[in-house]
Scaffold this active site. Structure first.
Site, mmCIF file in Angstrom:
data_model
loop_
_atom_site.group_PDB
_atom_site.id
_atom_site.type_symbol
_atom_site.label_atom_id
_atom_site.label_comp_id
_atom_site.label_asym_id
_atom_site.label_seq_id
_atom_site.Cartn_x
_atom_site.Cartn_y
_atom_site.Cartn_z
ATOM 1 N N ARG A 51 -12.231 51.967 65.057
ATOM 2 C CA ARG A 51 -11.937 51.720 63.635
ATOM 3 C C ARG A 51 -10.524 52.195 63.303
ATOM 4 O O ARG A 51 -9.816 51.588 62.509
ATOM 5 C CB ARG A 51 -12.977 52.409 62.730
ATOM 6 C CG ARG A 51 -12.600 52.373 61.249
ATOM 7 C CD ARG A 51 -13.765 52.589 60.288
ATOM 8 N NE ARG A 51 -14.635 53.688 60.639
ATOM 9 C CZ ARG A 51 -14.336 54.998 60.521
ATOM 10 N NH1 ARG A 51 -13.165 55.368 60.045
ATOM 11 N NH2 ARG A 51 -15.208 55.916 60.878
ATOM 12 N N TYR A 72 -5.343 31.714 44.749
ATOM 13 C CA TYR A 72 -6.576 31.436 45.489
ATOM 14 C C TYR A 72 -7.736 31.902 44.607
ATOM 15 O O TYR A 72 -7.708 33.009 44.072
ATOM 16 C CB TYR A 72 -6.527 32.213 46.804
ATOM 17 C CG TYR A 72 -7.759 32.073 47.654
ATOM 18 C CD1 TYR A 72 -8.023 30.886 48.323
ATOM 19 C CD2 TYR A 72 -8.655 33.123 47.796
ATOM 20 C CE1 TYR A 72 -9.156 30.758 49.101
ATOM 21 C CE2 TYR A 72 -9.788 33.002 48.581
ATOM 22 C CZ TYR A 72 -10.038 31.821 49.225
ATOM 23 O OH TYR A 72 -11.156 31.689 49.999
ATOM 24 N N ASP A 90 1.184 36.485 48.873
ATOM 25 C CA ASP A 90 0.205 35.898 49.790
ATOM 26 C C ASP A 90 0.899 34.713 50.460
ATOM 27 O O ASP A 90 1.214 33.711 49.819
ATOM 28 C CB ASP A 90 -1.030 35.465 48.978
ATOM 29 C CG ASP A 90 -2.138 34.860 49.853
ATOM 30 O OD1 ASP A 90 -1.820 34.333 50.934
ATOM 31 O OD2 ASP A 90 -3.296 34.900 49.419
ATOM 32 N N LYS A 123 -6.698 31.143 58.382
ATOM 33 C CA LYS A 123 -6.071 29.833 58.206
ATOM 34 C C LYS A 123 -5.058 29.583 59.331
ATOM 35 O O LYS A 123 -5.447 29.579 60.482
ATOM 36 C CB LYS A 123 -5.451 29.759 56.807
ATOM 37 C CG LYS A 123 -6.359 30.335 55.690
ATOM 38 C CD LYS A 123 -7.659 29.575 55.509
ATOM 39 C CE LYS A 123 -8.688 30.314 54.634
ATOM 40 N NZ LYS A 123 -8.213 30.801 53.358
HETATM 41 C C1 PLP Z 1 -8.529 31.753 52.424
HETATM 42 C C2 PLP Z 1 -7.529 32.428 51.572
HETATM 43 C C3 PLP Z 1 -7.697 33.748 51.158
HETATM 44 C C4 PLP Z 1 -8.934 34.542 51.490
HETATM 45 O O1 PLP Z 1 -9.034 34.774 52.859
HETATM 46 P P1 PLP Z 1 -10.443 34.966 53.622
HETATM 47 O O2 PLP Z 1 -10.010 35.134 55.034
HETATM 48 O O3 PLP Z 1 -11.277 33.768 53.364
HETATM 49 O O4 PLP Z 1 -11.063 36.198 53.036
HETATM 50 C C5 PLP Z 1 -6.700 34.321 50.394
HETATM 51 N N1 PLP Z 1 -5.604 33.634 50.042
HETATM 52 C C6 PLP Z 1 -5.412 32.359 50.405
HETATM 53 C C7 PLP Z 1 -4.179 31.648 49.972
HETATM 54 C C8 PLP Z 1 -6.365 31.703 51.175
HETATM 55 O O5 PLP Z 1 -6.176 30.430 51.533
#
Ligand code: PLP
Length: 411
Positions: free
Chosen positions: A64, A117, A190, A215
């Site tokens: 961890r 998001y 982000d 992603k």
């Molecule tokens: C998918 C996504 C998230 C969240 O991520 P997870 O891995 O599903 O928790 C946050 N920001 C953006 C722009 C995303 O496409």
């Protein structure tokens, strides 16, 4: 900082893996998967205290806290974003939650893009505003002055996303960095949609960058994870404490291994995603059943110039407005054979979805209306398949819509 003599392509293939090549008994060319939850310590009276083990020197205590496979991934994520410190989390949501928790305190004010998001928006509203007494303002950040106008004496955090989802809107990272800096607020971006290949917010003045590695960074739709990268030593220390001790939401070794593997082809995938997305955007732009296409690579995108300035490419995600009603959109989506009807983005396979009924369904009708999410707005995550097959598939969708209107008209 990224070593200036190495290109992003070279870092994507190998950054973080050098210790395994030169330091392991077998001389692994690729990072081994270290599943061990705990590691044998050299002895009781060794110099090694739990608080200052050095993973860079091959010192590990408990997974961890740190794990060799995750550590290799964290080194690579830092190199790709051009930052000093990276941490890998169990999801993109965990990465964003932990970042916000490391920055704000009850009573603080937070300014965020209104077109976030949907999960992040709910996280800020339902956890930070409702439970942790943080005052959250959502603004249309496509106009930088709206961000400036929302700043108060209490503003501690500015949180942006660019390009956004599903509106594919941009905000000016360098200009907002200046505003946040002037207000002594931490500025986070982000960077999931652009990926480190097409955009590096730290270079443009952001303090911290987050990704859903689920992603593009992993890129193969087989792992859920997140990442945070920063140059700020004090922030990194707070983030590491939360990741390892305060929250304990680090990425698992197996997922770390998958993301390390996926990253090796980030540059190859991103180029093909973009090539396909550009071809599809142009095809849709010329189509008589499409009333709008949102893709920063099109000159008609209202922020095309900003995209050219702050991004190295336009990415693989676009959205478009189908002419008709929700049943036309359903007919379109259900007739496709190459595109899969699914949420998420950034994998090698093309995905398509209806935000109003899927990803953005949890938002209120007013919120959707404000963000321009109509019942026929379709979002496409363009994969790396053959361009011709993707366009032929969309043609199949338009045929289904035409057949439906022909039946409705009774001819
Ligand atoms: C998918 C996504 C998230 C969240 O991520 P997870 O891995 O599903 O928790 C946050 N920001 C953006 C722009 C995303 O496409």
């Amino acid at each position: 900082m990224r070593p200036t003599d190495r290109t992003l392509e070279t870092l994507a293939v190998a950054a973080g893996e050098e210790p395994f090549r030169t330091g392991s008994e077998a001389g692994d060319v690729t990072s081994p998967l270290h599943l061990s939850s705990t590691f044998a310590l050299p002895g009781l009276d060794s110099e090694m205290s739990l608080d200052d083990v050095d993973p860079d020197a091959g010192e590990f205590v408990y997974s961890r806290l740190s794990n060799p496979t995750r550590h290799a991934l964290e080194k690579r994520l830092a190199a790709l974003e051009g930052g000093e410190h990276a941490m890998a989390f169990s999801s993109g949501t965990a990465a964003i939650f932990t970042t916000a928790l490391a920055v704000v305190e009850p009573g603080d004010h937070l300014v965020a893009f209104d077109d976030l998001y949907a999960g992040t928006r709910r996280l800020l509203e339902e956890v930070f505003a409702t439970r942790l007494d943080v005052d959250v303002s959502f603004v249309d950040a496509t106009e930088t002055e709206n961000v400036a106008a929302a700043i108060t004496d209490e503003t501690a955090f500015v949180w942006m996303e660019t390009p956004t989802n599903p509106g594919i809107e941009l905000c000016d990272i360098a200009a907002i960095a200046e505003i946040a800096d002037g207000a002594d607020a931490t500025f986070g971006v982000d960077n999931t949609f652009a990926s480190s290949y097409f955009q590096r917010p730290l270079e443009l003045g952001a303090d911290v960058v987050a990704h859903s590695t689920t992603k593009y960074l992993n890129g193969h739709s087989d792992s859920v994870g997140g990442a945070v990268v920063t140059d700020d030593d004090a922030l990194a220390e707070r983030l590491e404490f939360l990741q390892q001790v305060g929250v304990g939401d680090a990425l698992s070794p197996f997922d770390s291994y998958l993301v390390l593997r996926g990253l090796k082809t980030l540059h190859l995938r991103m180029r093909q995603h973009e090539r396909n997305a550009m071809a599809i955007a142009e095809f849709l732009d010329d189509h008589d059943r499409v009333s709008a296409v949102h893709y920063p690579g099109l000159e008609s995108h209202p922020q095309h110039d900003l995209a050219c300035e702050q991004m190295d490419g336009f990415g693989g995600i676009l959205s478009f407005e189908l002419e008709g009603d929700i049943d036309d959109a359903a007919a379109f989506l259900e007739s496709l054979e190459v595109f899969t009807l699914a949420v998420s983005v950034g994998g090698v396979e093309s995905l398509i979805e209806l935000p109003a009924g899927m990803t953005h369904e949890p938002l209120s009708e007013e919120e959707r209306e404000e963000l321009g999410i109509t019942e026929t707005l379709i979002r496409v995550s363009v994969g790396v398949e053959g361009t011709k097959d993707l366009i032929a598939d969309l043609d199949r969708g338009f045929d289904a819509v035409r057949r439906r209107s022909a039946v409705a008209d009774g001819d």
